[in-house]
Design an enzyme around this catalytic site. Structure first.
Site, PDB file in Angstrom:
ATOM      1  N   SER A 275       0.826  -1.340  -0.041  1.00  0.00           N
ATOM      2  CA  SER A 275       0.114  -0.114   0.034  1.00  0.00           C
ATOM      3  C   SER A 275       0.996   1.330  -0.205  1.00  0.00           C
ATOM      4  O   SER A 275       2.183   1.037   0.249  1.00  0.00           O
ATOM      5  CB  SER A 275      -0.859  -0.110   1.176  1.00  0.00           C
ATOM      6  OG  SER A 275       0.153   0.114   2.287  1.00  0.00           O
TER       7      SER A 275
ATOM      8  N   ASP B  44      -1.215  -1.700  -3.924  1.00  0.00           N
ATOM      9  CA  ASP B  44      -2.627  -1.855  -3.395  1.00  0.00           C
ATOM     10  C   ASP B  44      -3.117  -0.554  -2.941  1.00  0.00           C
ATOM     11  O   ASP B  44      -2.539   0.540  -2.540  1.00  0.00           O
ATOM     12  CB  ASP B  44      -2.389  -2.644  -1.661  1.00  0.00           C
ATOM     13  CG  ASP B  44      -3.894  -2.850  -1.468  1.00  0.00           C
ATOM     14  OD1 ASP B  44      -3.807  -2.772  -0.143  1.00  0.00           O
ATOM     15  OD2 ASP B  44      -4.778  -3.027  -2.187  1.00  0.00           O
ATOM     16  N   HIS B  45      -4.202  -0.410  -3.350  1.00  0.00           N
ATOM     17  CA  HIS B  45      -4.955   1.083  -3.266  1.00  0.00           C
ATOM     18  C   HIS B  45      -4.095   2.492  -3.772  1.00  0.00           C
ATOM     19  O   HIS B  45      -3.979   3.384  -2.851  1.00  0.00           O
ATOM     20  CB  HIS B  45      -5.128   1.276  -1.608  1.00  0.00           C
ATOM     21  CG  HIS B  45      -6.435   0.488  -1.299  1.00  0.00           C
ATOM     22  ND1 HIS B  45      -7.676   0.520  -1.739  1.00  0.00           N
ATOM     23  CD2 HIS B  45      -6.510  -0.773  -0.691  1.00  0.00           C
ATOM     24  CE1 HIS B  45      -8.333  -0.357  -1.068  1.00  0.00           C
ATOM     25  NE2 HIS B  45      -7.636  -1.158  -0.357  1.00  0.00           N
TER      26      HIS B  45
ATOM     27  N   HIS C 253     -12.358  -3.215   5.216  1.00  0.00           N
ATOM     28  CA  HIS C 253     -11.052  -3.327   5.826  1.00  0.00           C
ATOM     29  C   HIS C 253     -10.920  -3.678   7.201  1.00  0.00           C
ATOM     30  O   HIS C 253     -11.938  -2.913   7.880  1.00  0.00           O
ATOM     31  CB  HIS C 253      -9.944  -2.227   5.239  1.00  0.00           C
ATOM     32  CG  HIS C 253      -9.920  -2.311   3.847  1.00  0.00           C
ATOM     33  ND1 HIS C 253     -10.557  -1.332   3.136  1.00  0.00           N
ATOM     34  CD2 HIS C 253      -8.946  -2.908   3.114  1.00  0.00           C
ATOM     35  CE1 HIS C 253     -10.221  -1.366   1.884  1.00  0.00           C
ATOM     36  NE2 HIS C 253      -9.341  -2.398   1.717  1.00  0.00           N
TER      37      HIS C 253
ATOM     38  N   HIS D  92     -11.785  -6.986  -1.812  1.00  0.00           N
ATOM     39  CA  HIS D  92     -10.876  -6.527  -0.833  1.00  0.00           C
ATOM     40  C   HIS D  92     -11.531  -6.748   0.598  1.00  0.00           C
ATOM     41  O   HIS D  92     -12.774  -7.499   0.737  1.00  0.00           O
ATOM     42  CB  HIS D  92     -10.956  -4.864  -0.869  1.00  0.00           C
ATOM     43  CG  HIS D  92     -10.055  -4.387  -2.113  1.00  0.00           C
ATOM     44  ND1 HIS D  92      -9.060  -3.694  -1.721  1.00  0.00           N
ATOM     45  CD2 HIS D  92      -9.966  -4.594  -3.242  1.00  0.00           C
ATOM     46  CE1 HIS D  92      -8.249  -3.552  -3.045  1.00  0.00           C
ATOM     47  NE2 HIS D  92      -8.988  -4.033  -3.784  1.00  0.00           N
ATOM     48  N   GLY D  93     -10.833  -6.604   1.699  1.00  0.00           N
ATOM     49  CA  GLY D  93     -11.319  -6.686   2.980  1.00  0.00           C
ATOM     50  C   GLY D  93     -12.000  -8.052   3.100  1.00  0.00           C
ATOM     51  O   GLY D  93     -12.754  -8.593   3.587  1.00  0.00           O
TER      52      GLY D  93
ATOM     53  N   SER E 182     -10.030 -10.811   4.886  1.00  0.00           N
ATOM     54  CA  SER E 182      -9.636 -11.583   6.075  1.00  0.00           C
ATOM     55  C   SER E 182     -10.490 -12.278   6.711  1.00  0.00           C
ATOM     56  O   SER E 182     -11.701 -11.720   6.927  1.00  0.00           O
ATOM     57  CB  SER E 182      -8.782 -10.698   6.950  1.00  0.00           C
ATOM     58  OG  SER E 182      -7.519 -10.294   6.430  1.00  0.00           O
TER      59      SER E 182
ATOM     60  N   ARG F  38      14.978 -11.875  16.842  1.00  0.00           N
ATOM     61  CA  ARG F  38      15.045 -12.996  16.196  1.00  0.00           C
ATOM     62  C   ARG F  38      14.264 -14.082  16.782  1.00  0.00           C
ATOM     63  O   ARG F  38      13.698 -14.706  16.054  1.00  0.00           O
ATOM     64  CB  ARG F  38      16.424 -13.199  15.607  1.00  0.00           C
ATOM     65  CG  ARG F  38      17.332 -12.379  14.896  1.00  0.00           C
ATOM     66  CD  ARG F  38      18.690 -12.904  14.857  1.00  0.00           C
ATOM     67  NE  ARG F  38      19.329 -12.804  16.191  1.00  0.00           N
ATOM     68  CZ  ARG F  38      20.717 -12.888  16.194  1.00  0.00           C
ATOM     69  NH1 ARG F  38      21.369 -13.290  15.495  1.00  0.00           N
ATOM     70  NH2 ARG F  38      21.066 -12.960  17.750  1.00  0.00           N
TER      71      ARG F  38
HETATM   72  O1  LIG Z   1      -8.152  -5.272   1.271  1.00  0.00           O
HETATM   73  C1  LIG Z   1      -7.300  -5.624   1.837  1.00  0.00           C
HETATM   74  C2  LIG Z   1      -5.994  -4.799   1.399  1.00  0.00           C
HETATM   75  O2  LIG Z   1      -6.375  -4.147   0.114  1.00  0.00           O
HETATM   76  C3  LIG Z   1      -7.118  -6.014   3.055  1.00  0.00           C
HETATM   77  O3  LIG Z   1      -8.191  -6.587   3.765  1.00  0.00           O
HETATM   78  P1  LIG Z   1      -8.441  -6.863   5.102  1.00  0.00           P
HETATM   79  O4  LIG Z   1      -8.288  -5.805   6.153  1.00  0.00           O
HETATM   80  O5  LIG Z   1      -9.720  -7.861   5.458  1.00  0.00           O
HETATM   81  O6  LIG Z   1      -7.131  -7.966   5.238  1.00  0.00           O
HETATM   82  O1  LIG Z   2      -6.214  -1.501   2.199  1.00  0.00           O
HETATM   83  C1  LIG Z   2      -6.023  -1.926   3.227  1.00  0.00           C
HETATM   84  C2  LIG Z   2      -4.816  -2.516   3.387  1.00  0.00           C
HETATM   85  O2  LIG Z   2      -4.924  -3.473   4.538  1.00  0.00           O
HETATM   86  C3  LIG Z   2      -3.559  -2.041   3.462  1.00  0.00           C
HETATM   87  O3  LIG Z   2      -3.526  -1.071   4.715  1.00  0.00           O
HETATM   88  P1  LIG Z   2      -2.376   0.026   5.104  1.00  0.00           P
HETATM   89  O4  LIG Z   2      -2.786   1.269   4.146  1.00  0.00           O
HETATM   90  O5  LIG Z   2      -2.806   0.226   6.583  1.00  0.00           O
HETATM   91  O6  LIG Z   2      -0.944  -0.308   4.726  1.00  0.00           O
HETATM   92 ZN   LIG Z   3     -11.498   1.695  -2.469  1.00  0.00          ZN
HETATM   93 ZN   LIG Z   4      -8.063  -3.015   0.253  1.00  0.00          ZN
END
Ligand SMILES: O=C(CO)COP(=O)(O)O
Ligand SMILES: O=C[C@H](O)COP(=O)(O)O
Ligand SMILES: [Zn+2]
Ligand SMILES: [Zn+2]
Length: 325
Positions: free
Chosen positions: A50, A83-84, A178, A208-209, A211, A278
């Protein structure tokens, strides 16, 4: 194998009917843990960074960490993805760092502004052989608009959007968000939108989102001093259903964060006299590998690392220019 574009990676996933996990990276242990899983599962993989990750690593470290992943794993197809992305400038930076794919996230913009921004990125990226993921519709969480409501992706609008922008993959809003707090009650996704969108756009869809926020990780975090009450993720079964309907890229970041946090919290609680990083970053890396391998097996990408030869960015550029990517 080595570096592949998102377009080729997801076309192969369509061909063999599986989904590919896209895992966020910010440091060495995350990159190593994800690649350990890809080797163990013999799976294609998308490493994604990101803007926050680019900033955290001062760009140059991230570039070399990602290059190291490619160098260490010549027989694994690896997409290096932004990403994004928020602007053409960020996209150009990612491409200058060797990324093979970029997301331009104009989902918060008015439709015409999203089209214009995405088109400008597609023109630039395709001229470098790089794939483009765009987004239509807003997720919950970080993308809620000021009224706190989300806009699910409209299939008819998606068809026009893809036609006018030429993007290679489309991130859709079907009710995910997210982070660790995706649902207040039972998880509910608009999975029925997926086949209608996919039928119209005919390009791979992105979730996306995604997890799952596993209860065992949440319990371990909380047992050792954390506070994640009310967290809820996307059930793996829902993701598997979404893959059957046309989703081919599945974004996972929070589950990796939870695996690291649970491991390190436990270590500090059980071994208070230890202070060698470590001794806890190593086990955190293994915890990442366990979570990621489990997702690769659930998404169906395990075992597909040897299916195809990578098409180079230079070759992709020629294909885009000739109109046959
Ligand atoms: O969409 C995501 C990253 O772009 C990650 O989504 P999560 O927060 O569900 O892991
Ligand atoms: O878009 C959400 C991803 O989990 C990236 O998150 P971040 O922007 O905190 O790195
Ligand atoms: Zn978006
Ligand atoms: Zn995302």
């Amino acid at each position: 194998m080595g570096l592949v574009t998102l377009r080729q990676c997801l076309q192969e996933a369509e061909r063999a009917d599986y989904g590919v996990g896209a895992f966020n990276v910010n440091n060495m242990e995350q990159v190593q843990g994800i690649m350990m899983a890809a080797r163990q599962a013999r799976s294609p993989v998308i490493l994604q960074a990101s803007r926050g990750a680019l900033k955290y690593t001062n760009f140059v470290y991230l570039k070399h960490l990602l290059q190291a992943a490619l160098e260490e794993n010549p027989d694994i197809p690896v997409v290096i993805h932004l990403d994004h992305g928020d602007s053409l400038e960020t996209v150009k930076t990612a491409i200058s760092l060797g990324f093979s794919s970029v997301m331009i996230d104009g989902s918060h913009l008015e439709f015409e502004d999203n089209v214009a921004l995405t088109r400008s990125v597609v023109e630039y990226a395709h001229d470098h052989g790089v794939s483009v993921e765009a987004e239509l519709g807003t997720l919950g969480g970080i993308e809620e608009d000021v009224q706190g409501t989300v806009k699910l992706t409209d299939p008819a609008q998606a068809e026009i959007f893809v036609e006018r922008t030429g993007c290679d993959a489309l991130a859709v809003a079907i009710g995910t968000s997210h982070g660790a707090y995706k649902f207040k009650a039972e998880p509910k996704l608009a999975l029925d939108l997926i086949p209608e969108i996919y039928r119209r756009v005919r390009i791979p869809l992105v979730m996306h989102g995604s997890s799952s926020v596993p209860v065992e990780l949440v319990e371990e975090v909380n047992r050792f001093g954390g506070s994640l009450a009310g967290s809820k993720g996307v059930p793996v079964e829902s993701i598997q259903r979404a893959i059957q309907l046309g989703v081919r890229k599945i974004n996972v970041d929070t589950d990796i964060r939870l695996a690291v946090t649970a491991t390190i919290r436990r270590f500090f609680a059980e071994q208070p006299a230890k202070f060698d990083p470590r001794e806890y970053l190593g086990p955190a890396r293994e915890a990442i590998a366990r979570v990621v391998r489990s997702r690769m097996e659930a998404f169906g990408s395990a075992g597909h690392a040897g299916d195809y030869q990578p098409i180079t960015l230079a070759e992709m550029r020629e294909r885009y220019r000739s109109g046959q990517p």
